[in-house]
Write a protein that holds these residues in place. Structure first.
Motif, PDB file in Angstrom:
ATOM      1  N   VAL A 212       0.856  -1.620  -0.014  1.00  0.00           N
ATOM      2  CA  VAL A 212       0.311   0.482   0.157  1.00  0.00           C
ATOM      3  C   VAL A 212       1.049   1.141  -0.384  1.00  0.00           C
ATOM      4  N   ILE A 213       0.600   1.914  -0.718  1.00  0.00           N
ATOM      5  CA  ILE A 213       1.591   3.535  -1.068  1.00  0.00           C
ATOM      6  C   ILE A 213       0.488   4.277  -0.578  1.00  0.00           C
ATOM      7  N   TRP A 214       1.136   5.203   0.037  1.00  0.00           N
ATOM      8  CA  TRP A 214       0.073   6.178   0.774  1.00  0.00           C
ATOM      9  C   TRP A 214       0.758   8.215   1.255  1.00  0.00           C
ATOM     10  N   ASN A 215       0.026   8.574   0.250  1.00  0.00           N
ATOM     11  CA  ASN A 215       0.535  10.063  -0.200  1.00  0.00           C
ATOM     12  C   ASN A 215      -0.158  10.749   1.788  1.00  0.00           C
ATOM     13  N   THR A 216       1.109  10.341   2.837  1.00  0.00           N
ATOM     14  CA  THR A 216       1.234  10.964   3.775  1.00  0.00           C
ATOM     15  C   THR A 216       2.591  10.329   4.077  1.00  0.00           C
ATOM     16  N   PHE A 217       3.783  10.925   5.526  1.00  0.00           N
ATOM     17  CA  PHE A 217       4.845  10.823   5.911  1.00  0.00           C
ATOM     18  C   PHE A 217       4.379  10.491   7.643  1.00  0.00           C
ATOM     19  N   GLU A 218       5.572   9.800   7.329  1.00  0.00           N
ATOM     20  CA  GLU A 218       5.310   8.771   8.855  1.00  0.00           C
ATOM     21  C   GLU A 218       5.508   9.565  10.071  1.00  0.00           C
ATOM     22  N   ASP A 219       6.118  10.949  10.016  1.00  0.00           N
ATOM     23  CA  ASP A 219       6.103  11.424  11.244  1.00  0.00           C
ATOM     24  C   ASP A 219       5.085  11.557  11.662  1.00  0.00           C
ATOM     25  N   LEU A 220       4.376  11.934  10.416  1.00  0.00           N
ATOM     26  CA  LEU A 220       2.613  12.418  10.421  1.00  0.00           C
ATOM     27  C   LEU A 220       1.782  11.846  11.893  1.00  0.00           C
ATOM     28  N   GLU A 221       1.811  10.522  10.304  1.00  0.00           N
ATOM     29  CA  GLU A 221       1.005   9.102  11.547  1.00  0.00           C
ATOM     30  C   GLU A 221       1.363   8.568  11.512  1.00  0.00           C
ATOM     31  N   ARG A 222       2.559   8.166  12.391  1.00  0.00           N
ATOM     32  CA  ARG A 222       3.387   7.187  13.007  1.00  0.00           C
ATOM     33  C   ARG A 222       2.332   5.671  13.372  1.00  0.00           C
ATOM     34  N   LEU A 223       1.356   6.451  14.584  1.00  0.00           N
ATOM     35  CA  LEU A 223       0.781   5.366  15.622  1.00  0.00           C
ATOM     36  C   LEU A 223       0.017   5.000  14.659  1.00  0.00           C
ATOM     37  N   SER A 224      -0.951   5.514  13.134  1.00  0.00           N
ATOM     38  CA  SER A 224      -1.958   5.086  12.418  1.00  0.00           C
ATOM     39  C   SER A 224      -1.178   3.777  11.464  1.00  0.00           C
ATOM     40  N   LEU A 225       0.087   4.328  11.151  1.00  0.00           N
ATOM     41  CA  LEU A 225       0.909   3.784  10.275  1.00  0.00           C
ATOM     42  C   LEU A 225       0.827   2.171  10.683  1.00  0.00           C
ATOM     43  N   MET A 226       1.569   2.875  12.036  1.00  0.00           N
ATOM     44  CA  MET A 226       2.203   1.118  13.541  1.00  0.00           C
ATOM     45  C   MET A 226       0.903   0.616  13.126  1.00  0.00           C
ATOM     46  N   ASP A 227      -0.820   0.763  13.422  1.00  0.00           N
ATOM     47  CA  ASP A 227      -1.889   0.585  13.509  1.00  0.00           C
ATOM     48  C   ASP A 227      -1.903  -0.475  12.429  1.00  0.00           C
ATOM     49  N   PHE A 228      -2.312   0.394  11.340  1.00  0.00           N
ATOM     50  CA  PHE A 228      -2.535  -0.619  10.295  1.00  0.00           C
ATOM     51  C   PHE A 228      -1.468  -1.754  10.216  1.00  0.00           C
ATOM     52  N   SER A 229      -0.381  -1.837   9.934  1.00  0.00           N
ATOM     53  CA  SER A 229       1.412  -2.915   9.950  1.00  0.00           C
ATOM     54  C   SER A 229       0.322  -3.505  11.314  1.00  0.00           C
ATOM     55  N   SER A 230       0.513  -3.474  12.164  1.00  0.00           N
ATOM     56  CA  SER A 230      -0.624  -4.393  13.237  1.00  0.00           C
ATOM     57  C   SER A 230      -1.238  -5.754  12.600  1.00  0.00           C
ATOM     58  N   ARG A 231      -2.018  -5.167  11.666  1.00  0.00           N
ATOM     59  CA  ARG A 231      -3.017  -5.531  11.577  1.00  0.00           C
ATOM     60  C   ARG A 231      -3.737  -6.495  10.148  1.00  0.00           C
ATOM     61  N   PHE A 232      -2.253  -5.758   9.159  1.00  0.00           N
ATOM     62  CA  PHE A 232      -2.288  -6.532   8.273  1.00  0.00           C
ATOM     63  C   PHE A 232      -0.822  -6.091   7.330  1.00  0.00           C
ATOM     64  N   GLN A 233      -0.771  -7.159   7.236  1.00  0.00           N
ATOM     65  CA  GLN A 233       0.607  -8.495   6.960  1.00  0.00           C
ATOM     66  C   GLN A 233       0.346  -8.076   5.343  1.00  0.00           C
ATOM     67  N   VAL A 234       1.135  -6.107   5.139  1.00  0.00           N
ATOM     68  CA  VAL A 234       1.205  -5.822   3.860  1.00  0.00           C
ATOM     69  C   VAL A 234       2.159  -5.170   3.829  1.00  0.00           C
ATOM     70  N   PRO A 235       3.694  -4.933   2.725  1.00  0.00           N
ATOM     71  CA  PRO A 235       4.347  -3.898   2.999  1.00  0.00           C
ATOM     72  C   PRO A 235       4.105  -2.583   2.658  1.00  0.00           C
ATOM     73  N   ILE A 236       3.817  -1.351   3.601  1.00  0.00           N
ATOM     74  CA  ILE A 236       3.081   0.030   3.229  1.00  0.00           C
ATOM     75  C   ILE A 236       4.822   0.858   3.131  1.00  0.00           C
ATOM     76  N   PHE A 237       3.735   1.766   1.849  1.00  0.00           N
ATOM     77  CA  PHE A 237       4.709   2.899   1.958  1.00  0.00           C
ATOM     78  C   PHE A 237       4.342   4.431   1.569  1.00  0.00           C
ATOM     79  N   PRO A 238       4.722   4.695   3.203  1.00  0.00           N
ATOM     80  CA  PRO A 238       4.271   6.161   3.064  1.00  0.00           C
ATOM     81  C   PRO A 238       5.615   6.878   2.756  1.00  0.00           C
ATOM     82  N   ILE A 239       4.567   7.523   1.395  1.00  0.00           N
ATOM     83  CA  ILE A 239       6.241   8.427   0.558  1.00  0.00           C
ATOM     84  C   ILE A 239       5.723  10.021   0.639  1.00  0.00           C
TER      85      ILE A 239
END
Ligand code: UDP
Length: 467
Positions: A212-239
Protein backbone atom coordinates in the motif's frame (compact mmCIF):
# COMPACT_ATOMS: atom_id res chain seq x y z
CA UNK A 1 16.14 12.20 -13.76
CA UNK A 2 17.34 8.59 -13.92
CA UNK A 3 17.80 6.61 -17.11
CA UNK A 4 14.82 4.58 -18.38
CA UNK A 5 14.89 1.09 -16.94
CA UNK A 6 12.84 -0.50 -19.74
CA UNK A 7 10.10 -1.12 -17.19
CA UNK A 8 6.60 0.21 -17.12
CA UNK A 9 4.09 0.88 -14.37
CA UNK A 10 0.41 0.81 -15.19
CA UNK A 11 -1.78 3.09 -13.10
CA UNK A 12 -5.54 3.06 -12.68
CA UNK A 13 -6.83 6.18 -10.89
CA UNK A 14 -10.35 6.82 -9.62
CA UNK A 15 -11.74 9.65 -11.79
CA UNK A 16 -12.07 12.43 -9.20
CA UNK A 17 -9.50 15.23 -8.68
CA UNK A 18 -8.78 14.19 -5.08
CA UNK A 19 -7.77 10.75 -6.39
CA UNK A 20 -6.52 11.54 -9.88
CA UNK A 21 -4.13 14.35 -8.79
CA UNK A 22 -2.13 12.27 -6.30
CA UNK A 23 -1.99 9.36 -8.79
CA UNK A 24 -0.52 11.71 -11.41
CA UNK A 25 1.93 13.07 -8.84
CA UNK A 26 2.97 9.50 -8.05
CA UNK A 27 3.33 8.85 -11.78
CA UNK A 28 5.70 11.83 -11.86
CA UNK A 29 7.78 10.31 -9.07
CA UNK A 30 8.06 6.98 -10.93
CA UNK A 31 8.90 8.74 -14.16
CA UNK A 32 11.57 10.78 -12.42
CA UNK A 33 13.13 7.52 -11.21
CA UNK A 34 13.38 6.10 -14.73
CA UNK A 35 10.16 4.12 -15.12
CA UNK A 36 7.67 4.53 -17.95
CA UNK A 37 4.08 5.12 -16.95
CA UNK A 38 0.81 4.23 -18.64
CA UNK A 39 -2.35 5.70 -17.17
CA UNK A 40 -5.48 3.66 -17.81
CA UNK A 41 -8.32 6.07 -17.19
CA UNK A 42 -12.07 5.92 -17.35
CA UNK A 43 -13.99 7.68 -20.11
CA UNK A 44 -15.93 9.25 -17.24
CA UNK A 45 -14.17 12.51 -16.21
CA UNK A 46 -11.49 11.84 -18.77
CA UNK A 47 -8.26 13.84 -18.22
CA UNK A 48 -6.45 16.02 -20.73
CA UNK A 49 -3.31 14.03 -21.72
CA UNK A 50 -1.63 17.13 -23.17
CA UNK A 51 -1.16 18.42 -19.61
CA UNK A 52 1.00 15.38 -18.79
CA UNK A 53 3.20 14.74 -21.82
CA UNK A 54 5.52 12.27 -20.03
CA UNK A 55 2.87 9.59 -19.66
CA UNK A 56 0.96 7.35 -22.04
CA UNK A 57 -2.80 7.64 -21.60
CA UNK A 58 -5.33 4.99 -22.57
CA UNK A 59 -9.05 5.57 -22.25
CA UNK A 60 -11.22 2.74 -20.95
CA UNK A 61 -14.76 2.92 -22.29
CA UNK A 62 -17.47 1.27 -20.30
CA UNK A 63 -19.60 0.86 -23.36
CA UNK A 64 -19.43 1.56 -27.06
CA UNK A 65 -18.73 5.16 -27.99
CA UNK A 66 -21.61 7.24 -29.31
CA UNK A 67 -24.24 6.00 -26.86
CA UNK A 68 -23.84 8.77 -24.30
CA UNK A 69 -27.57 9.37 -23.97
CA UNK A 70 -27.98 5.93 -22.38
CA UNK A 71 -24.93 6.29 -20.23
CA UNK A 72 -25.77 5.30 -16.64
CA UNK A 73 -22.89 7.47 -15.47
CA UNK A 74 -24.11 10.65 -17.13
CA UNK A 75 -27.53 9.96 -15.62
CA UNK A 76 -25.99 9.61 -12.18
CA UNK A 77 -24.22 12.92 -12.69
CA UNK A 78 -27.32 14.70 -13.92
CA UNK A 79 -29.57 13.49 -11.16
CA UNK A 80 -27.58 15.25 -8.44
CA UNK A 81 -24.81 13.23 -7.03
CA UNK A 82 -25.10 10.42 -4.51
CA UNK A 83 -21.41 9.66 -4.35
CA UNK A 84 -21.93 6.15 -3.07
CA UNK A 85 -24.22 5.31 -6.00
CA UNK A 86 -21.76 6.90 -8.39
CA UNK A 87 -18.87 4.81 -7.09
CA UNK A 88 -21.01 1.67 -7.25
CA UNK A 89 -21.83 2.39 -10.90
CA UNK A 90 -18.21 3.23 -11.73
CA UNK A 91 -16.92 0.03 -10.19
CA UNK A 92 -19.46 -2.13 -11.98
CA UNK A 93 -19.23 -0.36 -15.34
CA UNK A 94 -15.46 -0.43 -15.63
CA UNK A 95 -14.60 -3.81 -14.09
CA UNK A 96 -14.74 -5.84 -17.29
CA UNK A 97 -13.40 -3.13 -19.66
CA UNK A 98 -10.50 -2.62 -17.25
CA UNK A 99 -9.65 -6.34 -17.37
CA UNK A 100 -9.48 -6.22 -21.15
CA UNK A 101 -7.46 -3.01 -21.22
CA UNK A 102 -4.93 -4.32 -18.71
CA UNK A 103 -4.51 -7.55 -20.67
CA UNK A 104 -3.93 -5.55 -23.87
CA UNK A 105 -1.29 -3.41 -22.15
CA UNK A 106 0.65 -6.33 -20.80
CA UNK A 107 1.20 -7.87 -24.24
CA UNK A 108 4.33 -6.52 -25.94
CA UNK A 109 6.38 -3.40 -25.30
CA UNK A 110 8.33 -2.75 -22.14
CA UNK A 111 7.98 -5.22 -19.30
CA UNK A 112 5.12 -4.22 -17.05
CA UNK A 113 6.39 -4.41 -13.51
CA UNK A 114 3.17 -3.70 -11.70
CA UNK A 115 -0.26 -2.20 -11.56
CA UNK A 116 -0.93 0.67 -9.16
CA UNK A 117 -4.67 0.99 -8.65
CA UNK A 118 -6.65 3.34 -6.44
CA UNK A 119 -7.65 1.56 -3.24
CA UNK A 120 -11.32 2.40 -3.84
CA UNK A 121 -11.41 0.09 -6.87
CA UNK A 122 -11.07 -2.53 -4.17
CA UNK A 123 -10.75 -6.17 -5.13
CA UNK A 124 -12.09 -5.45 -8.63
CA UNK A 125 -8.58 -5.03 -9.99
CA UNK A 126 -7.20 -8.10 -8.24
CA UNK A 127 -8.56 -10.76 -10.60
CA UNK A 128 -7.50 -8.75 -13.64
CA UNK A 129 -3.93 -8.38 -12.34
CA UNK A 130 -3.69 -12.06 -11.40
CA UNK A 131 -4.93 -13.16 -14.80
CA UNK A 132 -2.09 -11.41 -16.58
CA UNK A 133 0.51 -12.19 -13.92
CA UNK A 134 1.13 -8.60 -12.90
CA UNK A 135 1.63 -7.57 -9.29
CA UNK A 136 -0.84 -5.14 -7.77
CA UNK A 137 0.05 -2.33 -5.42
CA UNK A 138 -2.69 -0.01 -4.22
CA UNK A 139 -2.54 3.72 -3.73
CA UNK A 140 -4.50 5.03 -0.79
CA UNK A 141 -5.06 8.70 -1.48
CA UNK A 142 -6.42 9.35 2.01
CA UNK A 143 -4.59 9.31 5.33
CA UNK A 144 -3.68 6.30 7.43
CA UNK A 145 -5.85 7.33 10.39
CA UNK A 146 -9.01 7.42 8.30
CA UNK A 147 -8.11 4.09 6.72
CA UNK A 148 -7.89 2.54 10.18
CA UNK A 149 -11.34 3.96 10.94
CA UNK A 150 -12.68 2.43 7.71
CA UNK A 151 -11.05 -0.87 8.61
CA UNK A 152 -12.92 -0.79 11.92
CA UNK A 153 -16.37 -0.61 10.25
CA UNK A 154 -17.31 -4.25 11.01
CA UNK A 155 -16.40 -3.74 14.67
CA UNK A 156 -18.21 -0.41 14.81
CA UNK A 157 -21.32 -2.03 13.37
CA UNK A 158 -21.17 -4.84 15.91
CA UNK A 159 -20.94 -2.24 18.64
CA UNK A 160 -23.97 -0.37 17.30
CA UNK A 161 -22.20 2.89 16.39
CA UNK A 162 -23.97 2.67 13.00
CA UNK A 163 -26.28 4.11 11.95
CA UNK A 164 -25.04 7.16 13.81
CA UNK A 165 -27.52 8.51 16.34
CA UNK A 166 -27.77 12.28 16.82
CA UNK A 167 -27.92 11.83 20.59
CA UNK A 168 -24.44 10.24 20.63
CA UNK A 169 -22.51 12.65 18.38
CA UNK A 170 -20.18 13.97 21.08
CA UNK A 171 -19.44 10.60 22.68
CA UNK A 172 -15.88 9.34 22.31
CA UNK A 173 -15.34 6.22 20.19
CA UNK A 174 -13.27 4.34 22.72
CA UNK A 175 -12.08 1.85 20.09
CA UNK A 176 -10.66 4.66 17.92
CA UNK A 177 -9.26 7.52 20.00
CA UNK A 178 -9.33 10.50 19.56
CA UNK A 179 -12.44 10.15 17.38
CA UNK A 180 -15.89 11.09 18.55
CA UNK A 181 -19.03 9.54 17.10
CA UNK A 182 -19.52 12.58 14.86
CA UNK A 183 -16.06 12.00 13.35
CA UNK A 184 -16.79 8.51 12.03
CA UNK A 185 -16.20 8.50 8.25
CA UNK A 186 -19.71 7.98 6.89
CA UNK A 187 -21.77 10.09 4.56
CA UNK A 188 -25.36 10.82 3.67
CA UNK A 189 -26.49 8.39 1.02
CA UNK A 190 -29.56 6.57 -0.18
CA UNK A 191 -27.47 3.42 -0.19
CA UNK A 192 -25.93 3.00 3.29
CA UNK A 193 -25.39 -0.75 2.82
CA UNK A 194 -23.50 -0.03 -0.38
CA UNK A 195 -21.23 2.38 1.51
CA UNK A 196 -20.27 -0.44 3.91
CA UNK A 197 -19.68 -2.75 0.92
CA UNK A 198 -17.41 -0.24 -0.83
CA UNK A 199 -15.45 0.41 2.36
CA UNK A 200 -15.06 -3.29 3.20
CA UNK A 201 -14.05 -4.06 -0.35
CA UNK A 202 -11.44 -1.29 -0.24
CA UNK A 203 -9.99 -2.67 3.00
CA UNK A 204 -9.94 -6.25 1.69
CA UNK A 205 -8.43 -5.11 -1.61
CA UNK A 206 -5.62 -3.36 0.24
CA UNK A 207 -5.07 -6.39 2.45
CA UNK A 208 -4.73 -8.73 -0.53
CA UNK A 209 -2.43 -6.38 -2.45
CA UNK A 210 1.35 -6.56 -2.68
CA UNK A 211 1.74 -3.23 -0.93
CA UNK A 212 0.00 0.00 0.00
CA UNK A 213 1.40 3.35 -1.08
CA UNK A 214 0.29 6.25 1.13
CA UNK A 215 0.34 9.93 0.39
CA UNK A 216 1.33 10.61 3.97
CA UNK A 217 4.56 10.70 5.97
CA UNK A 218 5.68 8.68 8.93
CA UNK A 219 6.24 11.58 11.28
CA UNK A 220 2.63 12.72 10.77
CA UNK A 221 0.82 9.40 11.11
CA UNK A 222 3.25 7.07 12.82
CA UNK A 223 0.73 5.51 15.22
CA UNK A 224 -1.91 4.97 12.55
CA UNK A 225 0.64 3.40 10.20
CA UNK A 226 1.78 1.12 13.02
CA UNK A 227 -1.84 0.26 13.73
CA UNK A 228 -2.32 -0.65 10.06
CA UNK A 229 0.83 -2.77 10.00
CA UNK A 230 -0.16 -4.62 13.15
CA UNK A 231 -3.46 -5.63 11.54
CA UNK A 232 -2.49 -6.23 7.92
CA UNK A 233 0.49 -8.22 6.67
CA UNK A 234 1.12 -5.91 3.72
CA UNK A 235 4.21 -3.81 3.08
CA UNK A 236 3.55 -0.08 3.48
CA UNK A 237 5.14 2.79 1.61
CA UNK A 238 4.31 6.16 3.19
CA UNK A 239 6.23 8.27 0.70
CA UNK A 240 4.24 11.50 0.84
CA UNK A 241 3.66 14.30 0.40
CA UNK A 242 3.90 13.33 -3.27
CA UNK A 243 3.74 16.85 -4.65
CA UNK A 244 6.80 17.90 -2.67
CA UNK A 245 9.20 15.28 -4.05
CA UNK A 246 10.22 17.56 -6.84
CA UNK A 247 9.17 21.06 -7.81
CA UNK A 248 9.06 19.93 -11.42
CA UNK A 249 6.74 16.99 -10.96
CA UNK A 250 3.66 18.79 -12.12
CA UNK A 251 3.64 21.08 -15.07
CA UNK A 252 1.93 24.07 -13.52
CA UNK A 253 0.04 25.14 -16.61
CA UNK A 254 -1.77 28.32 -15.72
CA UNK A 255 -4.90 29.60 -17.31
CA UNK A 256 -6.15 33.17 -17.48
CA UNK A 257 -8.12 32.84 -14.24
CA UNK A 258 -5.00 31.63 -12.38
CA UNK A 259 -3.12 34.76 -13.48
CA UNK A 260 -5.95 37.01 -12.32
CA UNK A 261 -6.00 35.26 -8.94
CA UNK A 262 -2.24 35.57 -8.51
CA UNK A 263 -2.35 39.26 -9.44
CA UNK A 264 -5.04 39.81 -6.82
CA UNK A 265 -3.08 37.91 -4.16
CA UNK A 266 0.06 39.88 -5.01
CA UNK A 267 -1.76 43.04 -3.95
CA UNK A 268 -2.69 41.72 -0.49
CA UNK A 269 -0.66 42.03 2.71
CA UNK A 270 1.31 39.00 3.95
CA UNK A 271 -0.88 36.45 5.79
CA UNK A 272 -3.94 38.65 5.42
CA UNK A 273 -6.20 36.48 3.21
CA UNK A 274 -8.42 33.60 4.24
CA UNK A 275 -8.58 31.07 1.41
CA UNK A 276 -11.87 29.16 1.30
CA UNK A 277 -12.43 25.94 -0.64
CA UNK A 278 -14.44 22.79 -0.03
CA UNK A 279 -12.67 20.68 -2.65
CA UNK A 280 -14.00 19.06 -5.78
CA UNK A 281 -16.99 17.03 -4.59
CA UNK A 282 -18.73 18.52 -1.54
CA UNK A 283 -21.96 20.45 -2.13
CA UNK A 284 -23.88 22.72 0.23
CA UNK A 285 -27.39 24.13 0.50
CA UNK A 286 -28.18 27.66 -0.66
CA UNK A 287 -28.93 28.70 2.91
CA UNK A 288 -25.45 27.61 4.02
CA UNK A 289 -23.92 29.39 1.06
CA UNK A 290 -25.51 32.68 2.07
CA UNK A 291 -24.39 32.27 5.70
CA UNK A 292 -20.82 31.71 4.48
CA UNK A 293 -21.00 34.74 2.18
CA UNK A 294 -22.20 37.08 4.92
CA UNK A 295 -19.94 35.57 7.56
CA UNK A 296 -16.93 36.22 5.34
CA UNK A 297 -18.14 39.70 4.47
CA UNK A 298 -18.78 40.62 8.09
CA UNK A 299 -15.42 39.30 9.25
CA UNK A 300 -13.89 42.15 7.25
CA UNK A 301 -10.93 39.97 6.38
CA UNK A 302 -9.80 39.68 2.74
CA UNK A 303 -10.93 36.35 1.31
CA UNK A 304 -10.40 34.21 -1.76
CA UNK A 305 -13.34 31.84 -2.14
CA UNK A 306 -13.61 28.94 -4.59
CA UNK A 307 -17.24 28.32 -5.52
CA UNK A 308 -17.31 25.50 -8.04
CA UNK A 309 -20.24 25.50 -10.46
CA UNK A 310 -22.57 22.95 -8.83
CA UNK A 311 -21.20 23.57 -5.31
CA UNK A 312 -24.45 25.21 -4.22
CA UNK A 313 -27.33 22.78 -4.69
CA UNK A 314 -30.03 23.96 -7.07
CA UNK A 315 -28.02 26.88 -8.49
CA UNK A 316 -25.58 27.36 -11.34
CA UNK A 317 -22.98 29.39 -9.54
CA UNK A 318 -23.28 32.48 -7.29
CA UNK A 319 -26.51 33.93 -8.66
CA UNK A 320 -28.25 33.56 -5.28
CA UNK A 321 -26.04 36.31 -3.83
CA UNK A 322 -27.83 39.64 -3.87
CA UNK A 323 -26.64 42.02 -6.60
CA UNK A 324 -25.11 44.30 -4.03
CA UNK A 325 -23.01 41.62 -2.36
CA UNK A 326 -20.17 41.38 -4.84
CA UNK A 327 -20.04 45.18 -5.26
CA UNK A 328 -20.19 45.57 -1.51
CA UNK A 329 -17.10 43.43 -0.90
CA UNK A 330 -15.18 45.47 -3.48
CA UNK A 331 -11.52 44.49 -3.52
CA UNK A 332 -11.78 42.81 -0.12
CA UNK A 333 -13.01 39.50 -1.44
CA UNK A 334 -12.65 37.46 -4.58
CA UNK A 335 -14.90 34.61 -5.69
CA UNK A 336 -13.59 32.24 -8.37
CA UNK A 337 -14.63 28.92 -9.88
CA UNK A 338 -11.36 27.06 -9.42
CA UNK A 339 -7.78 27.92 -8.48
CA UNK A 340 -4.39 26.30 -8.69
CA UNK A 341 -4.56 25.40 -5.02
CA UNK A 342 -0.91 24.42 -4.62
CA UNK A 343 0.08 27.83 -5.83
CA UNK A 344 -2.52 29.67 -3.74
CA UNK A 345 -1.52 27.92 -0.51
CA UNK A 346 2.11 28.72 -1.20
CA UNK A 347 1.39 32.43 -1.69
CA UNK A 348 2.66 34.67 1.16
CA UNK A 349 -0.70 36.52 1.30
CA UNK A 350 -2.56 33.45 2.59
CA UNK A 351 -3.11 33.56 6.36
CA UNK A 352 -5.56 30.68 6.84
CA UNK A 353 -7.35 27.98 4.86
CA UNK A 354 -11.02 27.35 5.54
CA UNK A 355 -11.28 23.79 4.26
CA UNK A 356 -13.53 20.73 4.11
CA UNK A 357 -10.43 18.75 5.17
CA UNK A 358 -10.11 16.50 2.15
CA UNK A 359 -6.82 14.65 2.57
CA UNK A 360 -5.06 16.43 -0.31
CA UNK A 361 -6.11 19.84 0.95
CA UNK A 362 -5.01 18.88 4.46
CA UNK A 363 -1.56 17.78 3.30
CA UNK A 364 -1.15 20.74 0.98
CA UNK A 365 -1.94 23.13 3.84
CA UNK A 366 0.45 21.34 6.19
CA UNK A 367 3.21 21.54 3.56
CA UNK A 368 2.81 25.32 3.33
CA UNK A 369 2.44 25.87 7.08
CA UNK A 370 -1.03 27.38 6.69
CA UNK A 371 -3.43 27.12 9.69
CA UNK A 372 -6.81 25.57 8.92
CA UNK A 373 -10.42 26.24 9.78
CA UNK A 374 -12.05 22.83 9.59
CA UNK A 375 -15.56 22.19 8.29
CA UNK A 376 -15.63 18.53 7.26
CA UNK A 377 -18.56 17.38 5.14
CA UNK A 378 -18.30 13.61 4.80
CA UNK A 379 -16.27 10.39 5.08
CA UNK A 380 -12.55 10.73 5.83
CA UNK A 381 -12.79 14.54 6.06
CA UNK A 382 -14.28 14.12 9.53
CA UNK A 383 -11.36 12.01 10.74
CA UNK A 384 -8.84 14.39 9.17
CA UNK A 385 -10.49 17.35 10.90
CA UNK A 386 -10.25 15.69 14.31
CA UNK A 387 -6.53 15.07 13.77
CA UNK A 388 -5.94 18.62 12.53
CA UNK A 389 -7.68 20.13 15.55
CA UNK A 390 -6.85 17.76 18.42
CA UNK A 391 -3.72 15.82 17.46
CA UNK A 392 -1.55 18.06 15.27
CA UNK A 393 -3.31 21.15 16.65
CA UNK A 394 -2.83 23.19 13.49
CA UNK A 395 -6.42 24.27 13.01
CA UNK A 396 -9.72 25.16 14.60
CA UNK A 397 -13.11 23.56 14.28
CA UNK A 398 -16.17 25.14 12.64
CA UNK A 399 -18.84 22.49 12.57
CA UNK A 400 -21.06 22.51 9.52
CA UNK A 401 -24.22 22.03 11.58
CA UNK A 402 -23.36 25.13 13.64
CA UNK A 403 -22.27 27.27 10.73
CA UNK A 404 -24.16 30.57 10.82
CA UNK A 405 -22.87 33.98 9.79
CA UNK A 406 -22.08 35.12 13.35
CA UNK A 407 -20.15 31.93 14.15
CA UNK A 408 -18.27 32.19 10.85
CA UNK A 409 -17.37 35.82 11.43
CA UNK A 410 -16.04 34.96 14.88
CA UNK A 411 -13.94 31.97 13.80
CA UNK A 412 -12.52 33.71 10.73
CA UNK A 413 -11.55 36.78 12.75
CA UNK A 414 -10.00 34.66 15.43
CA UNK A 415 -8.02 32.61 12.87
CA UNK A 416 -6.78 35.74 11.12
CA UNK A 417 -6.27 38.13 13.98
CA UNK A 418 -5.51 36.14 17.10
CA UNK A 419 -1.96 35.00 16.50
CA UNK A 420 -0.95 33.95 20.02
CA UNK A 421 -2.73 30.58 20.26
CA UNK A 422 0.32 28.59 19.16
CA UNK A 423 -1.35 27.31 15.99
CA UNK A 424 0.92 29.25 13.66
CA UNK A 425 4.08 28.06 15.44
CA UNK A 426 2.92 24.45 15.29
CA UNK A 427 2.14 24.86 11.57
CA UNK A 428 5.67 26.04 10.92
CA UNK A 429 7.14 23.17 12.92
CA UNK A 430 5.02 20.66 11.04
CA UNK A 431 6.11 22.21 7.76
CA UNK A 432 9.73 21.69 8.87
CA UNK A 433 8.97 18.03 9.54
CA UNK A 434 7.73 17.67 5.96
CA UNK A 435 11.10 18.90 4.75
CA UNK A 436 12.91 16.47 7.03
CA UNK A 437 10.93 13.45 5.82
CA UNK A 438 11.68 14.40 2.22
CA UNK A 439 15.41 14.97 2.79
CA UNK A 440 17.85 12.37 1.51
CA UNK A 441 17.80 10.32 4.72
CA UNK A 442 14.21 11.16 5.57
CA UNK A 443 11.52 8.49 5.98
CA UNK A 444 9.65 9.26 2.75
CA UNK A 445 12.83 9.12 0.67
CA UNK A 446 13.80 5.80 2.24
CA UNK A 447 10.35 4.34 1.70
CA UNK A 448 10.49 5.51 -1.90
CA UNK A 449 13.73 3.60 -2.45
CA UNK A 450 12.08 0.54 -0.92
CA UNK A 451 9.03 0.97 -3.10
CA UNK A 452 11.13 1.16 -6.25
CA UNK A 453 13.03 -2.00 -5.48
CA UNK A 454 9.73 -3.63 -4.47
CA UNK A 455 8.00 -2.90 -7.77
CA UNK A 456 11.06 -3.79 -9.83
CA UNK A 457 11.67 -7.13 -8.23
CA UNK A 458 8.59 -8.50 -6.52
CA UNK A 459 6.96 -11.76 -7.45
CA UNK A 460 3.26 -11.01 -7.90
CA UNK A 461 2.25 -14.53 -6.96
CA UNK A 462 4.07 -14.55 -3.63
CA UNK A 463 1.85 -12.03 -1.88
CA UNK A 464 -1.28 -12.80 -3.87
CA UNK A 465 -1.25 -16.37 -2.56
CA UNK A 466 -0.91 -15.08 1.02
CA UNK A 467 -4.30 -13.38 0.78
N1 UDP B 1 -8.13 21.77 -5.94
C1 UDP B 1 -7.62 22.71 -6.80
N2 UDP B 1 -8.32 23.85 -6.99
C2 UDP B 1 -9.47 24.15 -6.35
C3 UDP B 1 -9.99 23.19 -5.44
C4 UDP B 1 -9.28 22.02 -5.25
O1 UDP B 1 -6.56 22.53 -7.40
O2 UDP B 1 -10.04 25.21 -6.61
C5 UDP B 1 -7.38 20.53 -5.75
C6 UDP B 1 -6.67 20.49 -4.41
O3 UDP B 1 -5.39 21.08 -4.54
C7 UDP B 1 -6.63 19.03 -4.08
C8 UDP B 1 -7.85 18.46 -4.80
O4 UDP B 1 -8.30 19.43 -5.73
O5 UDP B 1 -5.45 18.45 -4.60
C9 UDP B 1 -8.99 18.19 -3.83
O6 UDP B 1 -8.70 17.06 -3.11
P1 UDP B 1 -9.14 16.88 -1.60
O7 UDP B 1 -8.66 15.54 -1.17
O8 UDP B 1 -8.68 18.02 -0.79
O9 UDP B 1 -10.72 16.96 -1.62
P2 UDP B 1 -11.85 16.26 -2.53
O10 UDP B 1 -12.01 17.11 -3.73
O11 UDP B 1 -11.39 14.86 -2.86
O12 UDP B 1 -13.06 16.29 -1.65
Amino acid sequence: MEERKGRRIIMFPLPFPGHFNPMIELAGIFHHRGLSVTILHTSYNSPDPSRHPHFTFRTIYHKKEGEEDQDPLSQTKASGMDLVALIRVLKKSYEEPFRKSLAAEVVGGETVCCLVSDAIWGKNTEVAAKEVGVGRVVLRTGGAASFCAFAAFPLLRDKHYFPIQDSRLDEPVIELPPLKVKDLPVMETNEPEELYRIVNNMVKGANSSSGVIWNTFEDLERLSLMDFSSRFQVPIFPIGPFHKHSDNLLSMTKNEEDHVTTDWLDKQDPQSVVYVSFGSLAAIEEKEFLEIAWGLRNSEQPFLWVVRPGFVRGTEWIESLSCGFVENIGHKGKIVKWVNQLEVLGHPAIGAFWTHCGWNSTLESICEGVPMICTPCFTDQRVNARYIVDVWRVGMELERSKMDKRGIEKVVRSAMIKKDDGIRERCLKLKERVNVCLSQDGSSSKYLDKLLSHVLTFDPYASASAS
